[in-house]
Structure formats: structure tokens, C-alpha cells
Design an enzyme around this catalytic site. Structure first.
Site, short mmCIF file in Angstrom:
data_model
loop_
_atom_site.label_atom_id
_atom_site.label_comp_id
_atom_site.label_asym_id
_atom_site.label_seq_id
_atom_site.Cartn_x
_atom_site.Cartn_y
_atom_site.Cartn_z
N ASP A 197 1.04 -1.11 0.08
CA ASP A 197 0.01 0.00 0.16
C ASP A 197 0.99 1.26 -0.11
O ASP A 197 2.06 1.38 0.88
CB ASP A 197 -0.92 0.08 1.34
CG ASP A 197 -2.04 0.99 1.24
OD1 ASP A 197 -3.10 0.91 0.62
OD2 ASP A 197 -1.73 2.44 1.84
N ASN A 251 -2.82 13.18 -3.61
CA ASN A 251 -3.62 13.49 -4.42
C ASN A 251 -3.87 14.89 -4.07
O ASN A 251 -4.38 15.74 -4.89
CB ASN A 251 -4.97 12.57 -4.59
CG ASN A 251 -4.57 11.30 -5.48
OD1 ASN A 251 -3.72 11.39 -6.26
ND2 ASN A 251 -4.92 10.14 -4.94
N ASP A 302 -1.66 9.47 -10.33
CA ASP A 302 -1.71 8.78 -11.33
C ASP A 302 -0.32 8.47 -11.89
O ASP A 302 0.13 7.33 -12.06
CB ASP A 302 -2.69 9.09 -12.72
CG ASP A 302 -4.06 9.03 -12.22
OD1 ASP A 302 -4.46 8.35 -11.32
OD2 ASP A 302 -4.61 9.37 -13.14
N GLU A 361 -4.60 2.25 -4.63
CA GLU A 361 -3.20 2.38 -4.46
C GLU A 361 -2.64 0.92 -3.90
O GLU A 361 -1.57 0.99 -3.09
CB GLU A 361 -2.77 3.51 -3.54
CG GLU A 361 -3.44 3.39 -1.97
CD GLU A 361 -4.68 4.02 -1.99
OE1 GLU A 361 -4.78 4.53 -0.77
OE2 GLU A 361 -5.42 4.19 -2.95
#
Length: 313
Positions: free
Chosen positions: A177, A185, A194, A220
Site C-alpha cells: 500500500d 492527491n 496517477d 493504491e
């Protein structure tokens, strides 16, 4: 409802129409079965010899469904072609909707086994190459190009079936993770997020072993299946992955540098485990431990403390 081709003809919704250009360029293929509906959608079975299909782990092609008998049917090669024979299955074998005991397969025949439908493609059928390409698209994650969650879950089930019949061979699973991905973000934007996932996928892919399988299983989250690998070996692999990510210079728009780390939870198949969920549950728990203990580290099932550790964030 029947679909229409670009020329307006009615077509079977399970039939893929080949453009003329593809038909001219694809090579001729050997006879095969392709799953077009149900469990293991898109999987291909090459018919290079006799093939037994069923639920049992010792079959040549396993369909792990209760509607399928342990040894459900057999495809055999005879002088006049490929024959299918029902092996006294509970729910029977159907070809083109008709229950059969045995029959010669014809190009395009559809075989129903439980809730799964396979299509027989004889040698030279150009559709086989196209279906292989379609399967590749179906099992890949669009953003990263890695295998997707659905394919990974099928692979884990296959590996578990193998270790259940070969109990002395270990099996390990890691769940990875990205640390503080929401913050990436929020601070830099979703396009940057991304970009991080794409670069991270490349870093992980370059550092997994040849026999291991890497997939993106969530936003993720990534997973690595490690066949024939014990806990010590899995921890070494995952530490190498963790360090490679931590050392990588992640960039967005060519000049914006970002530090990215990952936390990893490791699980090893044990005697008390029965299903995929048991294995994933342990890996998830160890991932939680890695996050709780400061992130940027690997945790495995024997210790709640970090097994390997980078710089805590």
C-alpha cells in the site's frame, strides 16, 4: 439480444467478429478451448493431448465451482478429431445445449460445464488469436499495465490448489500500500497521483522475481504472489521492493520531485488456512501492523513489530 456486425448481419453475442486486416495477418493456431462465460472467463486450454476438466486439483483444467464434478469431462484426441466425453458428472456435460455422453467436437461448438461455457476452436481458427488478445486486455489494469484484481484472485486460487496437493511447497502473498497516497492527491493533484502509480508499478515490476506475479488490486494497493517461497524468502523479496521504492526519485511534470514510500504486509500459507480469504486476511493484518508501526516497512505473521524498516514518516 443478438449483436450486429459493422456490416449489419445478426451475430452470436459470444462470437467475436474478426476484421479482414486481422484475419489476413494472424497466424494459424492449434485447437483450443476458450472460456466465454462463467468462472475463469477468457482462460484458454490448448488441446495438445487428452485434457480432463473438473473441480478436482488433479485435473488438467480446474473450474473451482460446486456445480462442477471433480472429474467432469474429458477431451481426447482421436483419428477423426477431438472428442468430448462426460465422466458421469452430477450435472452432466452439454454441447450446444444438448446433454451428451460423448461426441465429436466441431469448430465453434459451445460446451457447458456447470455454469461455465467454453468454446471449441479447431486448428487454424483465426478467432483464437483475437480471443487471446482480448483476454490480455481483460486481465490487465488500464492505468499501470499490471495484472488486475480479478486475474490476481484467480491466480491465488490456482496457487492454493497447488499447495493443497503439494503441502511441502510454500506459498507467500504480499499486499503493498502506498503511504499517505491521499495526501499526494490532495497536495499535487490526481494526475500526479496517477503518475506516481505508473512509476511505482514500473519500480515494483523491475524488482519482483521472474516466478512472482505482481498485480494492482485496488486504488493504491498492489499484491505479489510468491510461489515456492517461505516467510524468510518473502520478507527478503518485500524488503527489496520497499527499498527500491524508497530510493526512487518520483517525478511529476518532469521536474517536480516527490518522496514516495510503501508499507507491505506478508502472509504465508499455513495448515489452518482453507481459502484465499484466510491468506489475504493475514496479509491485510500485517499491512495494518506496518502502517501502525510507522509505515515504510515490511511486517510478517510472526512478529507485530516491524521486520524490516526504513525511515519512518
Amino acid at each position: 439480444m443478438n449483436a450486429k456486425s459493422r456490416f449489419g448481419e445478426q451475430t452470436d453475442p459470444c462470437t467475436l467478429m474478426l476484421p479482414a486486416s486481422m484475419a489476413e495477418t494472424e497466424g494459424r493456431d492449434g485447437a483450443c478451448l476458450v472460456v466465454i462465460r462463467g468462472d475463469r472467463l477468457g482462460a484458454r486450454v490448448d488441446l495438445e493431448g487428452n485434457v480432463v476438466i473438473g473441480r478436482g486439483v488433479d485435473t488438467d483444467f480446474q473450474i473451482a465451482s460446486r456445480s462442477v464434478s471433480r472429474s467432469h469431462c474429458r477431451i481426447s484426441v482421436r483419428e477423426d478429431g477431438f472428442w468430448i466425453e462426460d465422466l458421469r458428472s452430477t450435472n452432466h456435460t452439454f454441447v450446444n445445449g444438448e446433454m451428451i455422453e460423448g461426441c465429436l467436437l466441431r469448430d465453434g461448438d459451445q460446451i457447458k460445464i456447470g455454469k461455465t461455457v467454453l468454446k471449441f476452436l479447431d486448428a487454424g481458427n483465426l478467432e483464437a488469436g483475437y480471443l487471446a488478445e482480448m483476454r490480455e486486455h481483460a486481465v490487465r489494469d488500464e492505468l499501470t499495465g499490471l495484472y488486475n484484481r480479478r486475474h490476481m484472485m484467480t491466480l491465488i486460487d490456482d496457487e492454493i490448489s497447488h499447495v493443497q496437493s503439494h503441502p511441502h511447497e510454500p506459498l507467500a502473498l504480499a499486499i503493498i500500500d502506498v503511504d499517505h497516497f491521499k495526501q499526494i492527491n490532495d497536495d499535487v493533484g490526481h494526475l500526479a497521483g496517477d503518475a506516481v502509480l505508473k512509476q511505482l508499478s514500473q519500480v515494483l515490476d523491475e524488482n519482483v522475481r521472474v516466478d512472482d506475479t505482481l498485480a494492482r488490486i485496488g486504488g493504491e494497493e498492489f499484491a505479489v504472489v510468491m510461489p515456492d517461497t517461505n516467510q524468510h524468502g518473502a520478507q527478503e523479496v518485500c524488503e527489496r521492493l520497499r527499498a527500491a521504492v524508497a530510493d526512487h526519485d518520483f517525478r511529476h511534470d518532469g521536474d517536480t520531485s516527490m518522496q514516495v514510500t510503501v508499507s507491505i504486509g506478508v502472509a504465508v500459507w499455513g495448515e489452518s488456512m482453507r481459502t484465499r480469504s484466510d491468506l489475504i486476511r493475514v496479509a491485510d493484518h500485517q499491512l495494518y501492523q506496518a502502517k501502525s508501526n510507522g509505515r515504510n516497512r515490511v511486517c510478517g505473521p510472526d512478529q507485530d513489530e516491524n521486520l524490516t524498516e526504513g525511515t519512518a514518516e
